[in-house]
Write an enzyme that holds these catalytic residues in place. Structure first.
Site, PDB file in Angstrom:
ATOM      1  CG  ASP A   1      -1.909   1.015   1.186  1.00 33.62           C
ATOM      2  OD1 ASP A   1      -2.787   1.050   0.703  1.00 33.62           O
ATOM      3  OD2 ASP A   1      -1.634   2.103   1.792  1.00 33.62           O
ATOM      4  CB  ILE A   2       1.132   4.109  -2.428  1.00 35.34           C
ATOM      5  CG1 ILE A   2       1.865   3.282  -3.356  1.00 35.34           C
ATOM      6  CG2 ILE A   2       1.938   5.428  -2.361  1.00 35.34           C
ATOM      7  CD1 ILE A   2       1.457   3.625  -4.855  1.00 35.34           C
TER       8      ILE A   2
ATOM      9  CD  GLU B   1      -4.524   4.087  -1.506  1.00 33.98           C
ATOM     10  OE1 GLU B   1      -4.736   4.294  -0.404  1.00 33.98           O
ATOM     11  OE2 GLU B   1      -5.462   4.133  -2.178  1.00 33.98           O
TER      12      GLU B   1
END
Length: 571
Positions: free
Chosen positions: A438-439, A481
């Protein structure tokens, strides 16, 4: 096809009449070409017998044919042809008068010695032609010519196009012509039959109407060719002379009708030219109804007019449809147009050969058949090309349905389709890892720098992850994301090493906005299969929990191992 053209041509060209008698044919010479220039003719006004016709010949009422093949058009009156044969050898010679046109209703030949009929034969539909011992799809009159001159009268009667190609062959020439016809017809029928069976099987398997109508088109072509070549009477309906008389116009209509239906479906006229599509399908009803009316009235001439009108319309219409569809951007119309032009060229060559504008031989006389054969081959190629193109479009559509349009990675659906069969293998179940990525703070990136910049971040991160993985690893965009990686044959230590490298490399990615350097980091959750976690949904759930633990622990880090719930379950 040999005689589609006779209607139009015979209406244009007239018969030259002359009172000069034709020269005698010498049996010492070979005559490989039609002998029309050696014939004289008399068009019957009232019914004549052979003796009466011979009297008119002596009175100079016959006129030279002046063509290699005499042609009188549709529904012409019966015609008498005269030929003088001179046997200048020292013994009687056997020769074959060969008329290479099967659709004539009745052909009668009379041999005269002075004013006396010494021999006669009747052949044709009205004379039970099927009883002929030669079993050849043509009219063949064998006769042993005595020394000196012999007068031969031939009476021809038919409402069909009366084209009369007459040959005088010795036995060797007759065998050569028969062998050529047998091999060429065998090749034609074999190839068309193979195409028909193949495309009908494709229709059964694929349920595409274009293949059905193409099969019907091929089947009607075969039946029509059987009818006008004479092979139908030899093989299929030997005891039905009445059907033979009606088969040609009826099969012409069914042939054109099936061709129009095929064109409508193949060119997708319903969507491109709906009005024209309705008109064409109306023709497929109108002309069969007109033919049924002609059959009920027992008017063959009317039936022939209907059949020829439709055939001439059909031949030109196919080219027009090909041009119109090509203008609409239909790629398959290229082959369709070339196929239609090839059949028209074949018809033109045969027509020109029949009327002596080009050399007449086996090849030019049967050029129409060659044109139609090229036509059906190109149509088969067009069907194959369109099927291949449709399958490619389906493949692309399926691929796009399984692909994230922004990052060009697999989407969640594709991930399951790829991973579930792999995870079903026992060896992979025991040693597989999943990474959830996950960004960090991605919503803030979008809000601060805009969605275009956020999309660029997603694409660059996706590319970095993809370039880091092995060939058998499965990467997908999980949503927003988040990314997910399935690592077959990967233990926990290897997964941790990969996750650490990804965290480090993502943090090093160069991002700038308005000359300002922006740092992007990612958090990763890791899980490795074991006896307690041996189902794919369970692995994904545990990896997701570890991901959120990594984010709660400060982000830009990895978290792995068994979750607390699983620990308790194991103990």
């Amino acid at each position: 096809m040999k005689w589609i053209f006779t209607l139009a041509i015979s209406l244009i060209l007239g018969l030259n009449v002359c009172i000069v008698q034709a020269d005698a044919l010498h049996l010492s010479e070979n005559h490989p070409e039609p002998i029309g220039y050696s014939l004289s003719q008399y068009v019957e006004k009232d019914r004549l017998n052979a003796s009466q016709a011979f009297e008119l010949l002596k009175k100079g009422k016959f006129s030279p044919v002046n063509q290699s093949i005499s042609n009188y058009g549709i529904n012409a009156k019966p015609v008498w042809l005269h030929l003088t044969i001179n046997n200048d050898a020292s013994e009687p010679l056997n020769r074959v008068l060969h008329i290479d046109n099967y659709w004539l209703d009745e052909v009668s030949a009379f041999w005269f010695d002075n004013d006396t009929i010494v021999h006669f034969e009747h052949q044709g539909d009205l004379s039970l032609y099927y009883q002929q011992s030669a079993m050849q799809p043509s009219f063949n009159f064998n006769y042993s010519y005595p020394i000196g001159k012999t007068d031969v009268l031939i009476r021809v009667q038919t409402p069909d196009p009366m084209a009369i190609p007459v040959y005088l062959f010795n036995q060797k020439e007759m065998l050569q012509k028969s062998a050529f016809n047998n091999y060429s017809y065998g090749f034609l029928y074999g190839a068309i039959t193979a195409l028909l069976i193949y495309n009908f099987i494709l229709f059964i398997g694929l349920r595409l109407k274009s293949y059905l109508f193409y099969s019907l088109y091929l089947g009607n072509f075969l039946m029509l060719h059987f009818a006008y070549s004479g092979h139908g009477s030899l093989w299929l309906w030997p005891n039905s002379p009445l059907w033979q008389q009606w088969s040609i116009p009826l099969l012409m209509v069914t042939f054109c009708t099936s061709g129009i239906l095929f064109a409508c479906h193949f060119l997708r006229l319903k969507f491109q030219l709906p009005t024209l599509n309705r008109i064409l399908k109306s023709l497929c009803i109108i002309f069969p109804v007109l033919m049924l009316m002609a059959v009920m009235l027992q008017d063959r001439v009317l039936g022939l007019i209907f059949a020829f009108d439709l055939m001439l319309l059909f031949s030109g219409l196919m080219i027009v449809l090909g041009v119109l569809s090509l203008n609409f951007g239909n790629i398959s119309a290229r082959f369709f147009l070339i196929a239609s032009i090839s059949s028209m060229l074949g018809i033109a060559v045969t027509c020109l050969a029949v009327w002596n504008y080009i050399p007449f031989n086996h090849f030019t006389y049967r050029a129409a058949e060659v044109g139609f054969f090229i036509d059906v081959l190109l149509l088969a190629l067009a069907l194959t090309e369109r099927f291949r193109r449709v399958e490619n479009e389906k493949t692309i559509a399926e691929k796009m349905a399984n692909m994230d349009p922004l990052t060009r990675l697999n989407n969640r659906r594709a991930f399951y389709q790829l991973v579930e069969p792999m995870f079903a293998e026992e060896k992979i179940q025991k040693s597989a890892s999943i990474l959830m990525i996950d960004i960090d703070l991605f919503k803030g990136i979008n809000d601060t720098y805009g969605h275009n910049f956020g999309d660029a971040v997603l694409v660059k991160v996706a590319t970095l992850i993809r370039d880091t993985l092995r060939k058998d690893d499965v990467l997908a965009r999980w949503g927003g994301e988040e990314f997910i990686i399935f690592l077959p044959h990967t233990q926990e230590q290897e997964a941790n090493t990969l996750a650490a490298r990804l965290c480090e490399n993502i943090a090093k990615l160069p991002f700038t906005q308005s000359q300002r350097k922006i740092n992007v980091t990612a958090s990763i959750g890791i899980v490795t299969s074991c006896s307690a976690i041996n189902q794919l949904p369970m692995l994904i759930e545990v990896a997701d929990k570890h991901l959120y633990q990594a984010k709660r622990s400060g982000r830009n880090q990895i978290c792995g191992g068994l979750s607390p719930d699983v620990n308790r379950a194991v103990s």
